[in-house]
Write a protein that holds these residues in place. Structure first.
Motif, PDB file in Angstrom:
ATOM      1  N   LEU A  19      -0.731   9.342 -41.848  1.00 46.83           N
ATOM      2  CA  LEU A  19      -1.311   9.148 -40.519  1.00 46.83           C
ATOM      3  C   LEU A  19      -1.226  10.408 -39.663  1.00 46.83           C
ATOM      4  N   PHE A  20      -0.318  11.333 -40.005  1.00 45.49           N
ATOM      5  CA  PHE A  20      -0.209  12.596 -39.273  1.00 45.49           C
ATOM      6  C   PHE A  20      -1.424  13.500 -39.520  1.00 45.49           C
ATOM      7  N   GLU A  21      -2.127  13.294 -40.623  1.00 42.89           N
ATOM      8  CA  GLU A  21      -3.277  14.123 -40.994  1.00 42.89           C
ATOM      9  C   GLU A  21      -2.917  15.607 -41.020  1.00 42.89           C
ATOM     10  N   GLY A  22      -1.673  15.898 -41.440  1.00 43.93           N
ATOM     11  CA  GLY A  22      -1.223  17.273 -41.569  1.00 43.93           C
ATOM     12  C   GLY A  22      -0.669  17.888 -40.304  1.00 43.93           C
ATOM     13  N   ARG A  23      -0.695  17.161 -39.202  1.00 45.26           N
ATOM     14  CA  ARG A  23      -0.192  17.712 -37.941  1.00 45.26           C
ATOM     15  C   ARG A  23       1.288  17.403 -37.772  1.00 45.26           C
ATOM     16  N   ARG A  24       1.907  17.990 -36.755  1.00 43.33           N
ATOM     17  CA  ARG A  24       3.354  17.884 -36.559  1.00 43.33           C
ATOM     18  C   ARG A  24       3.754  16.607 -35.815  1.00 43.33           C
ATOM     19  N   LEU A  25       2.877  16.129 -34.947  1.00 42.96           N
ATOM     20  CA  LEU A  25       3.191  14.997 -34.078  1.00 42.96           C
ATOM     21  C   LEU A  25       2.213  13.854 -34.320  1.00 42.96           C
ATOM     22  N   LEU A  26       2.663  12.646 -34.016  1.00 43.21           N
ATOM     23  CA  LEU A  26       1.814  11.466 -34.182  1.00 43.21           C
ATOM     24  C   LEU A  26       2.107  10.458 -33.085  1.00 43.21           C
ATOM     25  N   VAL A  27       1.047   9.947 -32.461  1.00 40.89           N
ATOM     26  CA  VAL A  27       1.141   8.830 -31.526  1.00 40.89           C
ATOM     27  C   VAL A  27       0.483   7.624 -32.194  1.00 40.89           C
ATOM     28  N   VAL A  28       1.215   6.520 -32.281  1.00 39.53           N
ATOM     29  CA  VAL A  28       0.665   5.275 -32.824  1.00 39.53           C
ATOM     30  C   VAL A  28       0.520   4.275 -31.688  1.00 39.53           C
TER      31      VAL A  28
ATOM     32  N   VAL B 188      -8.676   6.107 -24.103  1.00 42.39           N
ATOM     33  CA  VAL B 188      -8.338   7.261 -24.940  1.00 42.39           C
ATOM     34  C   VAL B 188      -9.591   8.109 -25.136  1.00 42.39           C
ATOM     35  N   GLY B 189      -9.527   9.341 -24.720  1.00 36.36           N
ATOM     36  CA  GLY B 189     -10.676  10.225 -24.788  1.00 36.36           C
ATOM     37  C   GLY B 189     -10.824  10.895 -26.141  1.00 36.36           C
ATOM     38  N   HIS B 190     -11.475  12.049 -26.122  1.00 34.71           N
ATOM     39  CA  HIS B 190     -11.734  12.764 -27.372  1.00 34.71           C
ATOM     40  C   HIS B 190     -10.429  13.292 -27.957  1.00 34.71           C
TER      41      HIS B 190
ATOM     42  N   ARG C 292       3.246  -7.993 -29.046  1.00 28.89           N
ATOM     43  CA  ARG C 292       3.170  -7.268 -27.779  1.00 28.89           C
ATOM     44  C   ARG C 292       2.622  -5.879 -28.045  1.00 28.89           C
ATOM     45  N   SER C 293       2.030  -5.291 -27.023  1.00 26.64           N
ATOM     46  CA  SER C 293       1.448  -3.963 -27.163  1.00 26.64           C
ATOM     47  C   SER C 293       2.530  -2.898 -27.058  1.00 26.64           C
ATOM     48  N   GLY C 294       2.231  -1.727 -27.575  1.00 31.10           N
ATOM     49  CA  GLY C 294       3.200  -0.640 -27.493  1.00 31.10           C
ATOM     50  C   GLY C 294       2.630   0.676 -27.989  1.00 31.10           C
ATOM     51  N   VAL C 295       3.423   1.710 -27.819  1.00 31.07           N
ATOM     52  CA  VAL C 295       3.114   3.044 -28.334  1.00 31.07           C
ATOM     53  C   VAL C 295       4.388   3.589 -28.955  1.00 31.07           C
ATOM     54  N   SER C 296       4.279   4.160 -30.134  1.00 30.61           N
ATOM     55  CA  SER C 296       5.421   4.825 -30.768  1.00 30.61           C
ATOM     56  C   SER C 296       5.039   6.251 -31.128  1.00 30.61           C
TER      57      SER C 296
ATOM     58  N   GLY D 177      -3.091   7.243 -21.776  1.00 30.93           N
ATOM     59  CA  GLY D 177      -4.455   7.287 -22.286  1.00 30.93           C
ATOM     60  C   GLY D 177      -4.978   8.705 -22.369  1.00 30.93           C
ATOM     61  N   SER D 178      -4.564   9.551 -21.416  1.00 27.06           N
ATOM     62  CA  SER D 178      -5.009  10.943 -21.439  1.00 27.06           C
ATOM     63  C   SER D 178      -4.160  11.745 -22.418  1.00 27.06           C
ATOM     64  N   PRO D 179      -4.688  12.848 -22.963  1.00 28.27           N
ATOM     65  CA  PRO D 179      -3.871  13.707 -23.833  1.00 28.27           C
ATOM     66  C   PRO D 179      -2.582  14.166 -23.165  1.00 28.27           C
ATOM     67  N   ALA D 180      -2.646  14.544 -21.888  1.00 28.69           N
ATOM     68  CA  ALA D 180      -1.444  15.011 -21.186  1.00 28.69           C
ATOM     69  C   ALA D 180      -0.398  13.908 -21.129  1.00 28.69           C
ATOM     70  N   GLY D 181      -0.838  12.675 -20.886  1.00 29.51           N
ATOM     71  CA  GLY D 181       0.101  11.563 -20.830  1.00 29.51           C
ATOM     72  C   GLY D 181       0.802  11.333 -22.154  1.00 29.51           C
ATOM     73  N   PHE D 182       0.052  11.404 -23.251  1.00 33.07           N
ATOM     74  CA  PHE D 182       0.660  11.234 -24.571  1.00 33.07           C
ATOM     75  C   PHE D 182       1.610  12.386 -24.893  1.00 33.07           C
ATOM     76  N   LEU D 183       1.188  13.613 -24.558  1.00 35.90           N
ATOM     77  CA  LEU D 183       2.015  14.775 -24.876  1.00 35.90           C
ATOM     78  C   LEU D 183       3.323  14.774 -24.092  1.00 35.90           C
ATOM     79  N   ASP D 184       3.316  14.154 -22.917  1.00 32.92           N
ATOM     80  CA  ASP D 184       4.553  14.047 -22.142  1.00 32.92           C
ATOM     81  C   ASP D 184       5.576  13.133 -22.818  1.00 32.92           C
ATOM     82  N   LEU D 185       5.141  12.337 -23.791  1.00 25.00           N
ATOM     83  CA  LEU D 185       6.065  11.477 -24.532  1.00 25.00           C
ATOM     84  C   LEU D 185       6.690  12.185 -25.725  1.00 25.00           C
ATOM     85  N   MET D 186       6.199  13.383 -26.021  1.00 28.18           N
ATOM     86  CA  MET D 186       6.555  14.070 -27.258  1.00 28.18           C
ATOM     87  C   MET D 186       7.793  14.952 -27.096  1.00 28.18           C
ATOM     88  N   PRO D 187       8.469  15.252 -28.210  1.00 28.63           N
ATOM     89  CA  PRO D 187       9.718  16.006 -28.124  1.00 28.63           C
ATOM     90  C   PRO D 187       9.571  17.522 -28.112  1.00 28.63           C
TER      91      PRO D 187
END
Length: 213
Positions: free
Chosen positions: A63-72, A95-97, A157-161, A185-195
């Motif tokens: 599911l990473f498709e070769g990338r370092r990070l993944l949002v599910v 969720v945008g492009h 229930r809904s969630g994001v991991s 929903g925005s890329p910035a919002g998801f990236l703020d969850l990342m380590p």
């Protein structure tokens, strides 16, 4: 409908400036919380989950498709349902492009418990092109606390991991549920969850067809 209080432009400006002071306090607190979130410890994911997607069987590593990070996005879609949850659908509409995430070494995927044969027509109906996988038959939803049992009935229930990949080892870094998805929903919002650091500044943002491959 009752209108809010009507005032002069000067009164409005004074009220707006007073509220701005409080908004700036919240912004600084959010920045501090994001920094603390990035310092959370991680846990290795050793379970060999097998999903069903558009290209057949896939592992969590795939599911990473070769990338370092993944949002599910844990999308509520039980095996017996004919269509997905309206609230989750509204979230996915935000969720945008995905190129904006890909350019920052992050992938996005949707996972539901429904069999892929039920997911596919609903996905087509809604016009979504994001990667979507079925976790039917594995414990992914239960292990990440989006499906539980109540009096013998499965409760969704809904969630994001969020996950981090180091070569072939996957680590779970963060999850949020319910109201924890508010504002996402925005890329910035998801990236703020990342380590691996905060979302990059606006100067790094390009048109979605202008990033390097």
């Amino acid at each position: 409908m009752t209108l809010p209080r009507i005032v002069s432009r000067d009164e409005w400006r004074a009220a707006r400036e007073a509220l701005l002071v409080k908004e700036e306090v919240v912004t600084r607190a959010r920045d501090a919380l994001n920094a603390e979130r990035r310092e959370l410890p991680v846990v290795a994911v050793d379970e060999e989950y097998v999903f069903e997607g558009g290209d057949g069987k896939a592992t969590l590593l795939d599911l990473f498709e070769g990338r370092r990070l993944l949002v599910v996005h844990h999308f509520m879609f039980a095996p017996e349902w004919d269509e997905g949850c309206p609230g989750c659908s509204e979230f996915l509409d935000r969720v945008g492009h995905l190129a904006h995430l890909w350019a920052r070494d992050a992938s996005f995927a949707v996972v539901s418990r429904a069999p892929y044969t039920r997911i596919l027509p609903f996905k087509a109906r809604m016009g979504w092109t994001v990667p979507w996988y079925s976790s039917y038959g594995n414990d992914f939803n239960r292990d990440f606390l989006v499906t539980s049992e109540n009096a013998g009935e499965a409760v969704e229930r809904s969630g994001v991991s969020c996950f981090l990949r180091d070569r072939d080892q996957v680590f779970h870094t963060y999850s949020a549920y319910g109201r924890g998805l508010d504002g996402l929903g925005s890329p910035a919002g998801f990236l703020d969850l990342m380590p691996l650091g905060p979302a990059e500044d606006s100067e790094s943002v390009r048109h979605h067809d202008a990033y390097d491959d």
